[in-house]
Each structure stands twice: as structure tokens, then as C-alpha cells.
Design a protein around this motif. Sequence first.
Motif, PDB file in Angstrom:
ATOM      1  N   PHE A   1     -75.483  23.011 -85.065  1.00 19.71           N
ATOM      2  CA  PHE A   1     -75.197  23.599 -86.382  1.00 19.71           C
ATOM      3  C   PHE A   1     -73.891  24.392 -86.353  1.00 19.71           C
ATOM      4  O   PHE A   1     -73.033  24.230 -87.226  1.00 19.71           O
ATOM      5  CB  PHE A   1     -76.344  24.502 -86.823  1.00 19.71           C
ATOM      6  N   TRP A   2     -73.755  25.262 -85.349  1.00 20.07           N
ATOM      7  CA  TRP A   2     -72.542  26.081 -85.285  1.00 20.07           C
ATOM      8  C   TRP A   2     -71.318  25.232 -84.961  1.00 20.07           C
ATOM      9  O   TRP A   2     -70.210  25.534 -85.421  1.00 20.07           O
ATOM     10  CB  TRP A   2     -72.702  27.200 -84.266  1.00 20.07           C
ATOM     11  N   ALA A   3     -71.522  24.166 -84.173  1.00 15.28           N
ATOM     12  CA  ALA A   3     -70.405  23.246 -83.906  1.00 15.28           C
ATOM     13  C   ALA A   3     -69.945  22.602 -85.203  1.00 15.28           C
ATOM     14  O   ALA A   3     -68.736  22.456 -85.455  1.00 15.28           O
ATOM     15  CB  ALA A   3     -70.836  22.177 -82.902  1.00 15.28           C
ATOM     16  N   GLY A   4     -70.908  22.211 -86.055  1.00 16.98           N
ATOM     17  CA  GLY A   4     -70.549  21.639 -87.355  1.00 16.98           C
ATOM     18  C   GLY A   4     -69.833  22.646 -88.237  1.00 16.98           C
ATOM     19  O   GLY A   4     -68.844  22.311 -88.903  1.00 16.98           O
ATOM     20  N   SER A   5     -70.311  23.882 -88.238  1.00 18.71           N
ATOM     21  CA  SER A   5     -69.673  24.926 -89.046  1.00 18.71           C
ATOM     22  C   SER A   5     -68.244  25.172 -88.575  1.00 18.71           C
ATOM     23  O   SER A   5     -67.319  25.302 -89.393  1.00 18.71           O
ATOM     24  CB  SER A   5     -70.486  26.222 -88.952  1.00 18.71           C
ATOM     25  N   ALA A   6     -68.045  25.236 -87.257  1.00 19.42           N
ATOM     26  CA  ALA A   6     -66.707  25.467 -86.712  1.00 19.42           C
ATOM     27  C   ALA A   6     -65.784  24.297 -87.031  1.00 19.42           C
ATOM     28  O   ALA A   6     -64.623  24.489 -87.422  1.00 19.42           O
ATOM     29  CB  ALA A   6     -66.791  25.680 -85.210  1.00 19.42           C
ATOM     30  N   ALA A   7     -66.290  23.079 -86.865  1.00 23.80           N
ATOM     31  CA  ALA A   7     -65.463  21.901 -87.140  1.00 23.80           C
ATOM     32  C   ALA A   7     -65.097  21.820 -88.622  1.00 23.80           C
ATOM     33  O   ALA A   7     -63.976  21.430 -88.978  1.00 23.80           O
ATOM     34  CB  ALA A   7     -66.211  20.636 -86.718  1.00 23.80           C
ATOM     35  N   LEU A   8     -66.024  22.197 -89.485  1.00 18.92           N
ATOM     36  CA  LEU A   8     -65.736  22.180 -90.921  1.00 18.92           C
ATOM     37  C   LEU A   8     -64.633  23.173 -91.263  1.00 18.92           C
ATOM     38  O   LEU A   8     -63.726  22.866 -92.054  1.00 18.92           O
ATOM     39  CB  LEU A   8     -67.012  22.507 -91.708  1.00 18.92           C
TER      40      LEU A   8
ATOM     41  N   ILE B   1     -63.631  17.153 -90.615  1.00 20.11           N
ATOM     42  CA  ILE B   1     -64.792  16.903 -91.464  1.00 20.11           C
ATOM     43  C   ILE B   1     -65.766  15.918 -90.825  1.00 20.11           C
ATOM     44  O   ILE B   1     -66.986  16.136 -90.838  1.00 20.11           O
ATOM     45  CB  ILE B   1     -64.347  16.387 -92.844  1.00 20.11           C
ATOM     46  N   ASN B   2     -65.264  14.834 -90.287  1.00 21.95           N
ATOM     47  CA  ASN B   2     -66.148  13.829 -89.692  1.00 21.95           C
ATOM     48  C   ASN B   2     -66.940  14.394 -88.515  1.00 21.95           C
ATOM     49  O   ASN B   2     -68.138  14.128 -88.369  1.00 21.95           O
ATOM     50  CB  ASN B   2     -65.335  12.615 -89.241  1.00 21.95           C
ATOM     51  N   ARG B   3     -66.259  15.160 -87.718  1.00 17.38           N
ATOM     52  CA  ARG B   3     -66.923  15.782 -86.568  1.00 17.38           C
ATOM     53  C   ARG B   3     -67.995  16.760 -87.044  1.00 17.38           C
ATOM     54  O   ARG B   3     -69.107  16.807 -86.480  1.00 17.38           O
ATOM     55  CB  ARG B   3     -65.870  16.510 -85.739  1.00 17.38           C
ATOM     56  N   ALA B   4     -67.681  17.514 -88.089  1.00 18.64           N
ATOM     57  CA  ALA B   4     -68.650  18.467 -88.639  1.00 18.64           C
ATOM     58  C   ALA B   4     -69.875  17.731 -89.172  1.00 18.64           C
ATOM     59  O   ALA B   4     -71.018  18.138 -88.945  1.00 18.64           O
ATOM     60  CB  ALA B   4     -68.000  19.285 -89.749  1.00 18.64           C
ATOM     61  N   SER B   5     -69.643  16.635 -89.875  1.00 16.57           N
ATOM     62  CA  SER B   5     -70.745  15.860 -90.436  1.00 16.57           C
ATOM     63  C   SER B   5     -71.662  15.332 -89.346  1.00 16.57           C
ATOM     64  O   SER B   5     -72.896  15.317 -89.495  1.00 16.57           O
ATOM     65  CB  SER B   5     -70.191  14.709 -91.275  1.00 16.57           C
TER      66      SER B   5
ATOM     67  N   GLY C   1     -74.703  21.703 -95.132  1.00 19.37           N
ATOM     68  CA  GLY C   1     -73.415  21.454 -94.489  1.00 19.37           C
ATOM     69  C   GLY C   1     -72.969  20.018 -94.653  1.00 19.37           C
ATOM     70  O   GLY C   1     -71.770  19.737 -94.807  1.00 19.37           O
ATOM     71  N   VAL C   2     -73.915  19.089 -94.634  1.00 17.88           N
ATOM     72  CA  VAL C   2     -73.578  17.682 -94.876  1.00 17.88           C
ATOM     73  C   VAL C   2     -72.981  17.530 -96.275  1.00 17.88           C
ATOM     74  O   VAL C   2     -71.980  16.826 -96.472  1.00 17.88           O
ATOM     75  CB  VAL C   2     -74.831  16.788 -94.726  1.00 17.88           C
ATOM     76  N   ALA C   3     -73.596  18.216 -97.247  1.00 18.31           N
ATOM     77  CA  ALA C   3     -73.074  18.174 -98.619  1.00 18.31           C
ATOM     78  C   ALA C   3     -71.671  18.771 -98.691  1.00 18.31           C
ATOM     79  O   ALA C   3     -70.801  18.277 -99.422  1.00 18.31           O
ATOM     80  CB  ALA C   3     -74.018  18.930 -99.559  1.00 18.31           C
ATOM     81  N   ASN C   4     -71.433  19.814 -97.921  1.00 23.05           N
ATOM     82  CA  ASN C   4     -70.097  20.421 -97.896  1.00 23.05           C
ATOM     83  C   ASN C   4     -69.064  19.438 -97.347  1.00 23.05           C
ATOM     84  O   ASN C   4     -67.926  19.377 -97.834  1.00 23.05           O
ATOM     85  CB  ASN C   4     -70.117  21.689 -97.054  1.00 23.05           C
ATOM     86  N   CYS C   5     -69.457  18.694 -96.338  1.00 26.38           N
ATOM     87  CA  CYS C   5     -68.556  17.689 -95.773  1.00 26.38           C
ATOM     88  C   CYS C   5     -68.270  16.598 -96.797  1.00 26.38           C
ATOM     89  O   CYS C   5     -67.124  16.129 -96.928  1.00 26.38           O
ATOM     90  CB  CYS C   5     -69.166  17.084 -94.513  1.00 26.38           C
ATOM     91  N   GLN C   6     -69.282  16.189 -97.520  1.00 20.11           N
ATOM     92  CA  GLN C   6     -69.094  15.155 -98.537  1.00 20.11           C
ATOM     93  C   GLN C   6     -68.171  15.646 -99.650  1.00 20.11           C
ATOM     94  O   GLN C   6     -67.339  14.886-100.160  1.00 20.11           O
ATOM     95  CB  GLN C   6     -70.462  14.749 -99.100  1.00 20.11           C
ATOM     96  N   ARG C   7     -68.297  16.905 -99.997  1.00 22.55           N
ATOM     97  CA  ARG C   7     -67.387  17.455-101.007  1.00 22.55           C
ATOM     98  C   ARG C   7     -65.957  17.459-100.486  1.00 22.55           C
ATOM     99  O   ARG C   7     -65.017  17.122-101.209  1.00 22.55           O
ATOM    100  CB  ARG C   7     -67.799  18.870-101.390  1.00 22.55           C
TER     101      ARG C   7
ATOM    102  N   LEU D   1     -72.360  11.367-103.511  1.00 23.51           N
ATOM    103  CA  LEU D   1     -73.156  11.580-102.309  1.00 23.51           C
ATOM    104  C   LEU D   1     -73.495  13.059-102.132  1.00 23.51           C
ATOM    105  O   LEU D   1     -74.601  13.407-101.701  1.00 23.51           O
ATOM    106  CB  LEU D   1     -72.392  11.076-101.077  1.00 23.51           C
ATOM    107  N   GLU D   2     -72.545  13.910-102.481  1.00 20.69           N
ATOM    108  CA  GLU D   2     -72.784  15.353-102.374  1.00 20.69           C
ATOM    109  C   GLU D   2     -73.955  15.764-103.263  1.00 20.69           C
ATOM    110  O   GLU D   2     -74.863  16.491-102.833  1.00 20.69           O
ATOM    111  CB  GLU D   2     -71.529  16.123-102.790  1.00 20.69           C
ATOM    112  N   GLN D   3     -73.948  15.286-104.520  1.00 25.38           N
ATOM    113  CA  GLN D   3     -75.026  15.641-105.433  1.00 25.38           C
ATOM    114  C   GLN D   3     -76.370  15.107-104.945  1.00 25.38           C
ATOM    115  O   GLN D   3     -77.398  15.788-105.052  1.00 25.38           O
ATOM    116  CB  GLN D   3     -74.713  15.103-106.831  1.00 25.38           C
ATOM    117  N   LYS D   4     -76.374  13.919-104.382  1.00 24.89           N
ATOM    118  CA  LYS D   4     -77.598  13.345-103.846  1.00 24.89           C
ATOM    119  C   LYS D   4     -78.118  14.176-102.671  1.00 24.89           C
ATOM    120  O   LYS D   4     -79.331  14.418-102.543  1.00 24.89           O
ATOM    121  CB  LYS D   4     -77.345  11.903-103.395  1.00 24.89           C
TER     122      LYS D   4
END
Length: 237
Positions: A159-166, A171-175, A197-203, A210-213
Amino acid sequence: MARTRQWIAVLALAASLPAHAGLFDDTEARKELMRMREDYNARLQALEASSRAQLDLANQIEALKAEVARLRGDVELLGHTMESVQKRQKDFYVDLDERLRRLETGAGPAGPVDPAAESADYESALNLLKGGKYGDAAAAFDAFVAKYPSSSFLPSAHFWAGSAALQAKDINRASEHFNAVVNQWPDDPRAPDALLGVANCQRALGERKLEQKTLQGVIERYPDSAAAKSAKQRLGG
């Protein structure tokens, strides 16, 4: 003769009266002018004092606002720190229980793991994230995941790795990290935020449908979570 002298005295007195009256009027006017000037100065001083008091009050209010904002930030940071401490304690006991079960069943990890070193590496990566070194933090969490594949810290590490990458715009790494949490540990406390966080990456990638879904998925899968509340706000619900 005596009457003539009397008339001369009366005329002299009458002639002198206007001069005395003029002198009296001028003195009174000066007194009134001085009184008005003193009154004006007093009012001006009172106005200046009131203005200074209002300015001091405004400065005090601004100082209090700044202090409240600082204290609010300290409280939020303390809350985050307490949450992290509680999570690490929980992870530690879960990991300890898992290690004991492995010993009881005769199964062991591929190699000896030093719990102190494991905690230190996790804490080090987390400190990089707190310090705003997002690229370094993402790399540190990646290294942690590779070094400790059986760690109970893995959901949080991903989770924190995704947050840091974002934050580092990777973005891809965070996702990938966020999806790892959602797919492998769907019941973990970090899972709702990971799906958000996945939705944030999609945005960030411009994938609004996809973000809304995904936001709708957060609401459906984790309806009582803080992440679900954020998802509702973003969907306008």
C-alpha cells in the motif's frame, strides 16, 4: 458747570463700553476654540487608540488561527503515527503467531529472518515516505517486499509503495501495488484505501469511466469504510 461735567463722564463711559465688550467676546471665542481643539485632540487620540486595539486584536486572531492550524496538523500527524504504531503491533503479533504455527508444523521460511531487521527496514522505508522522498520510498518498499516475501507487513508495504509511486508520478507502478493489496489481501484494513488508490491511478491516466466504476466498487465492497465516504463524495452521492 457741574451738570456739564456729569454729561462728559457719561459720554466717556458710553464710548468705552463697546471696546470692553469686544475684548470680552474675543477672549470667550479663544476659550471656545481652545476647548474645541482639546475635544478634537481627545477624540482623535481615542480613535487612534481604538484603531490600535482593533489592529492588535486582528493580529491576535491571526496568530490564534495559525496556532490552531499548527495544532490541528500536530493532532493529525499524531493520529497517523498512532495508527501506524497500532498497525505494526498488530502485524507483529500476527507474524509471530504465523511463525509459531510454522515451527509447530515443521514448516519454516526459506531462510532465517531477523524480526528486528525486518521492522527496521519497514520503518526506514516509511520514514522516507514521511519525509517526502517518494521515489526513494517506493524503491525501499519494493526492496522490502522482495527481501521479506512472507512478512506480515506485506499488505501495508504494498500500500505504501503504491502511495509513494503515485506521488512520484509512476502511475503504473502505483497501480500494481494497490491492486496487489486488493487482490491478495481483500480483508486487510488497507484494502479499502488501496482500492481507492486504484481509482486515483485511473484518474491520473485519464480513465474516468474506469475510475467511476472503481469508486462504485469501493462503496459496494467496503460500505462502512472511510474510503467509501470519499468515493461517495467523488461520485457526487
